[in-house]
Design a protein around this motif. Sequence first.
Motif, PDB file in Angstrom:
ATOM      1  N   GLU A 195       0.831  -1.203   0.000  1.00 18.53           N
ATOM      2  CA  GLU A 195       0.000   0.000   0.000  1.00 18.53           C
ATOM      3  C   GLU A 195       0.862   1.247   0.000  1.00 18.53           C
ATOM      4  N   ALA A 196       0.362   2.272  -0.690  1.00 21.37           N
ATOM      5  CA  ALA A 196       0.977   3.598  -0.659  1.00 21.37           C
ATOM      6  C   ALA A 196      -0.126   4.617  -0.385  1.00 21.37           C
ATOM      7  N   GLY A 197       0.138   5.542   0.502  1.00 21.35           N
ATOM      8  CA  GLY A 197      -0.866   6.553   0.819  1.00 21.35           C
ATOM      9  C   GLY A 197      -1.017   7.575  -0.291  1.00 21.35           C
ATOM     10  N   LEU A 198      -2.236   8.119  -0.425  1.00 24.81           N
ATOM     11  CA  LEU A 198      -2.523   9.166  -1.402  1.00 24.81           C
ATOM     12  C   LEU A 198      -2.859  10.450  -0.667  1.00 24.81           C
ATOM     13  N   SER A 199      -2.463  11.582  -1.225  1.00 28.11           N
ATOM     14  CA  SER A 199      -2.787  12.869  -0.599  1.00 28.11           C
ATOM     15  C   SER A 199      -4.121  13.377  -1.132  1.00 28.11           C
ATOM     16  N   ASP A 200      -4.670  14.352  -0.443  1.00 28.27           N
ATOM     17  CA  ASP A 200      -5.933  14.956  -0.886  1.00 28.27           C
ATOM     18  C   ASP A 200      -5.760  15.714  -2.196  1.00 28.27           C
ATOM     19  N   GLU A 201      -4.515  15.965  -2.586  1.00 22.32           N
ATOM     20  CA  GLU A 201      -4.247  16.721  -3.809  1.00 22.32           C
ATOM     21  C   GLU A 201      -4.233  15.844  -5.062  1.00 22.32           C
ATOM     22  N   THR A 202      -4.378  14.534  -4.890  1.00 22.17           N
ATOM     23  CA  THR A 202      -4.309  13.653  -6.052  1.00 22.17           C
ATOM     24  C   THR A 202      -5.396  13.986  -7.071  1.00 22.17           C
ATOM     25  N   VAL A 203      -5.056  13.870  -8.346  1.00 19.71           N
ATOM     26  CA  VAL A 203      -6.046  14.089  -9.397  1.00 19.71           C
ATOM     27  C   VAL A 203      -6.491  12.761 -10.013  1.00 19.71           C
ATOM     28  N   ILE A 204      -5.936  11.663  -9.520  1.00 21.28           N
ATOM     29  CA  ILE A 204      -6.357  10.339  -9.982  1.00 21.28           C
ATOM     30  C   ILE A 204      -7.534   9.900  -9.120  1.00 21.28           C
ATOM     31  N   VAL A 205      -8.723   9.924  -9.692  1.00 21.17           N
ATOM     32  CA  VAL A 205      -9.952   9.641  -8.948  1.00 21.17           C
ATOM     33  C   VAL A 205     -10.127   8.139  -8.742  1.00 21.17           C
ATOM     34  N   SER A 206      -9.843   7.353  -9.760  1.00 21.27           N
ATOM     35  CA  SER A 206      -9.964   5.897  -9.645  1.00 21.27           C
ATOM     36  C   SER A 206      -8.904   5.234 -10.505  1.00 21.27           C
ATOM     37  N   LEU A 282       0.969  14.479 -18.345  1.00 26.85           N
ATOM     38  CA  LEU A 282      -0.029  15.503 -18.013  1.00 26.85           C
ATOM     39  C   LEU A 282       0.551  16.478 -17.004  1.00 26.85           C
ATOM     40  N   PRO A 283       0.635  17.772 -17.326  1.00 28.89           N
ATOM     41  CA  PRO A 283       1.237  18.747 -16.416  1.00 28.89           C
ATOM     42  C   PRO A 283       0.395  19.027 -15.177  1.00 28.89           C
ATOM     43  N   SER A 284      -0.883  18.652 -15.190  1.00 26.27           N
ATOM     44  CA  SER A 284      -1.761  18.953 -14.054  1.00 26.27           C
ATOM     45  C   SER A 284      -1.683  17.929 -12.938  1.00 26.27           C
ATOM     46  N   LEU A 285      -0.847  16.919 -13.064  1.00 20.94           N
ATOM     47  CA  LEU A 285      -0.699  15.947 -11.982  1.00 20.94           C
ATOM     48  C   LEU A 285      -0.151  16.612 -10.725  1.00 20.94           C
ATOM     49  N   SER A 286      -0.560  16.087  -9.572  1.00 25.98           N
ATOM     50  CA  SER A 286       0.016  16.564  -8.314  1.00 25.98           C
ATOM     51  C   SER A 286       1.379  15.904  -8.095  1.00 25.98           C
ATOM     52  N   GLU A 287       2.138  16.456  -7.142  1.00 27.57           N
ATOM     53  CA  GLU A 287       3.430  15.850  -6.827  1.00 27.57           C
ATOM     54  C   GLU A 287       3.258  14.425  -6.314  1.00 27.57           C
ATOM     55  N   CYS A 288       2.189  14.206  -5.544  1.00 33.83           N
ATOM     56  CA  CYS A 288       1.900  12.870  -5.025  1.00 33.83           C
ATOM     57  C   CYS A 288       1.656  11.892  -6.167  1.00 33.83           C
ATOM     58  N   ASP A 289       0.867  12.311  -7.158  1.00 32.45           N
ATOM     59  CA  ASP A 289       0.595  11.458  -8.313  1.00 32.45           C
ATOM     60  C   ASP A 289       1.877  11.105  -9.046  1.00 32.45           C
ATOM     61  N   ALA A 290       2.681  12.107  -9.324  1.00 28.83           N
ATOM     62  CA  ALA A 290       3.914  11.888 -10.083  1.00 28.83           C
ATOM     63  C   ALA A 290       4.867  10.961  -9.328  1.00 28.83           C
ATOM     64  N   ARG A 291       4.945  11.166  -8.004  1.00 29.39           N
ATOM     65  CA  ARG A 291       5.821  10.323  -7.195  1.00 29.39           C
ATOM     66  C   ARG A 291       5.368   8.858  -7.250  1.00 29.39           C
ATOM     67  N   LEU A 292       4.054   8.643  -7.143  1.00 32.27           N
ATOM     68  CA  LEU A 292       3.508   7.282  -7.192  1.00 32.27           C
ATOM     69  C   LEU A 292       3.775   6.632  -8.546  1.00 32.27           C
ATOM     70  N   LEU A 293       3.488   7.343  -9.620  1.00 32.14           N
ATOM     71  CA  LEU A 293       3.649   6.773 -10.959  1.00 32.14           C
ATOM     72  C   LEU A 293       5.109   6.462 -11.267  1.00 32.14           C
ATOM     73  N   ASN A 294       6.002   7.355 -10.846  1.00 32.02           N
ATOM     74  CA  ASN A 294       7.426   7.097 -11.059  1.00 32.02           C
ATOM     75  C   ASN A 294       7.909   5.896 -10.244  1.00 32.02           C
TER      76      ASN A 294
END
Length: 470
Positions: A195-206, A282-294
Amino acid sequence: MDDCARSWWKEHKDEFLRDLDSLVSVASVSKYDAENKDLPYGGECKQVLDVVSSIIKRFGFDSRNEDNQYQLLTWKGKKDSSIGIFSHLDVVPEGPGWKYPPYELTIEGDMLIGRGTGDNKGPALAVLYALRYLKEKGWKPENSIVHFFGVNEECGMMDIQHFTKKNPMPLFSLIPDSSFPVCYGEKGVMELDCEAGLSDETVIVSWRSGVASNSVPALCEAVVKIGYDEVCRYLKDVPDIEIQSDGESNTRITAHGIAAHAAFPEGSKSAQNIMCEALLCLPSLSECDARLLNSILKLFHDYYGKGIGVPLVDDISGKLTHVGGFSYIDCEKNKFVQNINIRYIITADYDKMVKDITDTMAENGFSVTRIHNSAPMYVDRNLPIISKLTEICNSYFGMDMKPFVMGGGTYARKLKNAVGYGPGLPNEVSVFGPDRGKGHQPDEYINLSKLENGFLVYVEALVELDKFCN
């Protein structure tokens, strides 16, 4: 015996195909339910056990259902000792991308198409027909023969553990869920949930990727809180990506990969990795999203353990392999859940390997929440019976095949003195290409000629195995 057996097969081929159709038509995906003692793996698994039971009894063998865990054929020999055959009738979910109906036997030339035709309903039936042939021709085994038909092989093998608690172990067993000539070893199979935690700033809804732990995901779907026009601006020309509007401000993105069995990931293409690479555009990703995907890309950029910190290899079993089986967002916990399927080498230091993986996952923002381990299997390849079984195959096929170790996990790992034995051949390729046709892929198929060859080899092998076990 070969000419006689071949003629008998041709006489019974149509009957064989009808029986296979009756098995394939049952969507026997194992769904374990600890609370349901009557149907531990679901109604479809009970149904497929009933189907094979009717076939077994039609052939004149004794058959019993053990708590809807498995069906057991018993052919009483002169001795109480037994030799075993272990097959499974459960299948992995059909998954996306089928061009043929998954739960209907389609015959095109020599191809038999449908989920389970190759893994493992077709081979199971071929051995059953070999037993029927021997019985009808008057052969009487010295040892009793038991043929186990399980329904939990693909997701836990609790069925065979149920068997070993209640029955004596056979002297030697064949598992027709592999390739010829003889698979005398299997890598360990480890399955992890992280598991990895997600922040409230994530733009990945599902997010949902994959359908089973032991398959490279062919499909990944994500919904992002980014408008359709913006997503199209950056992703419209990205290969293997589909884009759809999902409301005023959300966009659904689908990535298409190439599925493969987790034990043989070469040639596959993870839809999860394709999705990660696309979303990172996508430039609109949050830092949390980018960190997870990387992190996901770092973990699964290779198949041989480097990404998760265990690039292990040995002379017996080759390289460790790993894949990201399935993943999803748990909205209630605001967590990203990642499953990992690992096939590790026979000589691995298990405790060190687990520590190295856990540390690597932590470095990438994941905590390990569950580990399920199935230890490696290894039988001395110098046993005379290994040589004899190999000789039978090479004599029949006119080849010089060598016994081998594989990454696939079969019932052999839960038994003593058990080996994988056909009906595949080394280095086979699918006529549909790398993304379709094999076990765990869409449009799974097996050639009828392969099942005929398997039938002929099994007839001779069972007679020789009975001799060796005296």
